[in-house]
Design a protein around this motif. Structure first.
Motif, short mmCIF file in Angstrom:
data_model
loop_
_atom_site.label_atom_id
_atom_site.label_comp_id
_atom_site.label_asym_id
_atom_site.label_seq_id
_atom_site.Cartn_x
_atom_site.Cartn_y
_atom_site.Cartn_z
N THR A 103 31.71 45.78 49.60
CA THR A 103 32.39 46.87 50.29
C THR A 103 31.40 47.54 51.23
OG1 THR A 103 31.79 48.56 48.68
CG2 THR A 103 33.76 47.23 48.19
N PRO A 104 31.87 48.39 52.14
CA PRO A 104 30.93 49.14 52.99
C PRO A 104 29.93 49.98 52.20
CG PRO A 104 33.12 49.23 53.92
CD PRO A 104 33.27 48.59 52.57
N ASP A 105 30.23 50.29 50.94
CA ASP A 105 29.31 51.04 50.09
C ASP A 105 28.27 50.15 49.42
OD1 ASP A 105 30.58 53.47 50.66
OD2 ASP A 105 32.04 53.16 49.05
N GLY A 106 28.40 48.82 49.60
CA GLY A 106 27.43 47.90 49.02
C GLY A 106 27.79 47.37 47.65
N ASP A 107 29.00 47.66 47.16
CA ASP A 107 29.43 47.17 45.85
C ASP A 107 30.29 45.91 46.01
OD1 ASP A 107 28.30 49.41 44.49
OD2 ASP A 107 30.04 50.60 45.12
N PRO A 108 30.17 44.95 45.09
CA PRO A 108 30.99 43.74 45.20
C PRO A 108 32.47 44.06 45.06
CG PRO A 108 29.19 43.44 43.63
CD PRO A 108 29.24 44.89 43.95
N GLU A 109 33.29 43.42 45.89
CA GLU A 109 34.73 43.54 45.72
C GLU A 109 35.14 42.84 44.43
OE1 GLU A 109 36.25 43.85 50.35
OE2 GLU A 109 36.26 41.90 49.37
N ALA A 110 36.32 43.14 43.95
CA ALA A 110 36.79 42.59 42.68
C ALA A 110 37.60 41.31 42.87
CB ALA A 110 37.64 43.64 41.95
N PHE A 111 37.37 40.61 43.97
CA PHE A 111 38.15 39.41 44.27
C PHE A 111 37.40 38.59 45.32
CE2 PHE A 111 39.50 43.09 46.71
CZ PHE A 111 39.37 42.66 48.03
N LEU B 199 43.30 36.02 52.65
CA LEU B 199 43.86 35.93 51.30
C LEU B 199 42.90 36.57 50.31
CD1 LEU B 199 44.88 32.15 51.31
CD2 LEU B 199 46.36 34.11 51.83
N ARG B 200 43.47 37.02 49.18
CA ARG B 200 42.66 37.56 48.10
C ARG B 200 42.95 36.79 46.81
NH1 ARG B 200 42.69 44.19 48.51
NH2 ARG B 200 42.03 44.35 50.71
N LEU B 201 41.90 36.29 46.18
CA LEU B 201 42.03 35.56 44.93
C LEU B 201 41.32 36.31 43.82
CD1 LEU B 201 42.74 33.00 43.25
CD2 LEU B 201 40.54 32.07 43.97
N ARG B 202 42.07 36.58 42.75
CA ARG B 202 41.48 37.22 41.57
C ARG B 202 40.84 36.13 40.70
NH1 ARG B 202 43.90 41.78 39.18
NH2 ARG B 202 45.92 41.10 39.99
N LEU B 203 39.53 36.26 40.44
CA LEU B 203 38.83 35.30 39.59
C LEU B 203 39.16 35.53 38.12
CD1 LEU B 203 35.26 35.22 41.18
CD2 LEU B 203 36.90 33.34 41.14
N ALA B 204 39.12 34.45 37.33
CA ALA B 204 39.28 34.58 35.89
C ALA B 204 38.06 35.26 35.29
CB ALA B 204 39.47 33.20 35.27
N ALA B 205 38.24 35.89 34.13
CA ALA B 205 37.12 36.50 33.43
C ALA B 205 36.08 35.43 33.11
CB ALA B 205 37.60 37.17 32.14
N GLY B 206 34.84 35.68 33.46
CA GLY B 206 33.77 34.72 33.22
C GLY B 206 33.42 33.88 34.43
N ALA B 207 34.32 33.80 35.40
CA ALA B 207 34.04 33.06 36.63
C ALA B 207 33.24 33.93 37.59
CB ALA B 207 35.33 32.60 37.28
N THR B 208 32.34 33.31 38.33
CA THR B 208 31.52 34.05 39.27
C THR B 208 31.64 33.55 40.70
OG1 THR B 208 29.62 32.60 38.82
CG2 THR B 208 29.81 34.62 37.50
N ALA B 209 32.22 32.36 40.90
CA ALA B 209 32.24 31.76 42.23
C ALA B 209 33.30 30.67 42.29
CB ALA B 209 30.87 31.17 42.55
N ILE B 210 33.53 30.18 43.52
CA ILE B 210 34.38 29.01 43.71
C ILE B 210 33.54 27.88 44.29
CG2 ILE B 210 36.46 30.38 43.97
CD1 ILE B 210 35.30 28.57 47.05
#
Length: 436
Positions: free
Chosen positions: A254-262, A280-291
């Motif tokens: 985000t502009p504040d420097g925090d990771p988005e939740a998707f 598009l916005r994709l919600r990751l599963a719990a435990g996933a960090t990347a695609i």
């Protein structure tokens, strides 16, 4: 209306509650880690030995160990780091695949030549055949910044210039998504760069810490919003529209420097040579960090490789400090997820239809060709416990092909202490591909 309501309920629910479909191993092929190509004769002499800056803080010129445990520097250019499959096949039926920047960073890969290949995975013999390796180069000075081999005549591109991670082919044109900018690169089938398109978000430049225009000091969220190794990992060609969807590997800031939740994917129109502004916005599963990749099944459904960063079977997790007989951070979540981009919830997240588990493949016929180090019984099962699984494409008859990026020489996964091979698996996922 009922479908829209149901889609919203599914998207709003926990990702882990989605349908898990069966997946069966029906073919397996392996490209050994110690596989190399001679650089093209017109390339700088420097490229004859690659990885001179990949083994430590200084420079090492003498080639390292080869064989079962290859280590840089290498005589030649390693054939590793397969990071994306194109949807369209070559005329002879072979698959276009892109190789990454070499050794993982701009600093350690200035002698790693960038390339894409045409390849075949013969699951009957277990061999992966590379039928052509195409070297990327910039003879017309299209790249808008100084490249590592700026003074050479052929101007071959290296891993200090770009980090290719995804590929699509439209007719005679190759499109490559890369991470350092991130950028989209346009090239000919013989590797000549004809365009470089910088990423945008809301009409403004979208940069990573490795963007060539970035200067230190740089502030996260203001000067760069794409985390390092978080650029265009997936590049999907959408049927019907002709659009390319470039998906970021990790959540941007985000502009504040925090990771988005998707995660985000951005639409690019090759005909107009411009970003459309759609995302598009994709919600990751719990435990996933990347695609790891993005490929379309039809006009609205697409496959996404979703993963954590671990490697090695979880049954061999270290009980204490890292040691040679265990994995400090084992693999736990490696999936191929089916999504529907036409349906989104109230927060704008695309619908997750379901997934298959790459850590738990059915293998009753013992098709898996390489033994997996594990402290558990894997009879009738096979697993892909690799850090980076980065290529997927459909293969007809309810099947998909999935390939491992082996990160030579840094990743193991299958066997303790042994650099990972490039593995390609043919998977029966008929139920997943039929789901809506």
């Amino acid at each position: 209306m009922l479908r829209s309501v149901l889609a919203a309920m599914l998207a709003a629910g926990p990702a882990g509650a989605e349908t898990v479909f069966s997946v069966r191993l029906v073919g397996h092929a392996v490209l050994p880690a110690a596989t190399f190509s001679a650089p093209p004769p017109e390339a700088p002499r420097d490229a004859r030995i690659s990885g001179k800056f990949a083994v430590g803080p200084g420079r090492v010129d003498a080639p390292g160990a080869a064989g079962a445990r290859p280590s840089p520097p290498f005589a030649g250019q390693p054939l590793q780091g397969i990071s994306g499959f194109a949807t369209e096949r070559a005329r002879d039926g072979s698959i276009f695949a892109v190789l990454d920047n070499g050794f993982g960073s701009r600093a350690n890969s200035p002698d790693a030549l960038l390339s894409f290949v045409r390849m075949r995975a013969d699951v009957s013999t277990g061999a992966v055949e590379v039928t052509e390796r195409v070297w990327l180069r910039d003879p017309d000075r299209v790249v808008p910044f100084r490249i590592a081999y700026e003074g050479s005549e052929a101007r071959h591109l290296t891993g200090a210039d770009f980090d290719p991670e995804s590929i699509q082919v439209l007719g005679e044109t190759v499109w490559i998504g890369e991470e350092f900018g991130p950028h989209l690169i346009r090239a000919t089938l013989d590797g000549v760069v004809t365009g470089v398109f910088a990423a945008e978000l809301d009409g403004r430049p979208l940069r990573s810490p490795d963007h060539p225009a970035l200067r230190i000091p740089a502030e996260a969220g203001r000067d760069w919003r794409v985390p390092r190794s978080g650029g265009f990992e997936g590049l999907g060609l959408q049927p019907g529209t002709g659009l390319l969807w470039a998906m970021a590997e990790r959540p941007i800031l985000t502009p504040d420097g925090d990771p988005e939740a998707f995660l985000r994917a951005f639409a690019f129109d090759p005909a107009a040579e411009a970003w459309t502004g759609e995302s598009l916005r994709l919600r990751l599963a719990a435990g996933a960090t990347a695609i790891g990749d993005l490929t379309f099944v039809d006009e609205v459904r697409a496959l996404v490789i979703e993963r954590d960063g671990g490697e090695g079977d979880p049954s061999l997790e270290c009980d204490g400090p890292p040691a040679p007989d265990c994995f400090a951070h084992p693999a736990r979540l490696k999936r191929v997820v089916l999504i529907d981009i036409a349906e989104t919830d109230a927060d704008g997240f695309v619908r997750r239809i379901g997934h298959v588990d790459l850590m738990d493949l059915e293998d009753p016929d013992g098709i898996g060709r390489v033994e997996t180090d594990a402290a558990r019984d894997l009879t009738g099962r096979y697993t892909l416990p690799f850090a980076t699984i980065e290529s997927v494409t459909t293969a007809g008859e309810g099947r998909i092909l999935v390939a491992v990026d082996n990160n030579l020489p840094f990743s193991t996964g299958r066997r303790l202490g042994v650099p990972a091979d490039t593995e390609v698996v043919l998977l029966e996922v008929r139920a997943l591909l039929a789901a809506e």
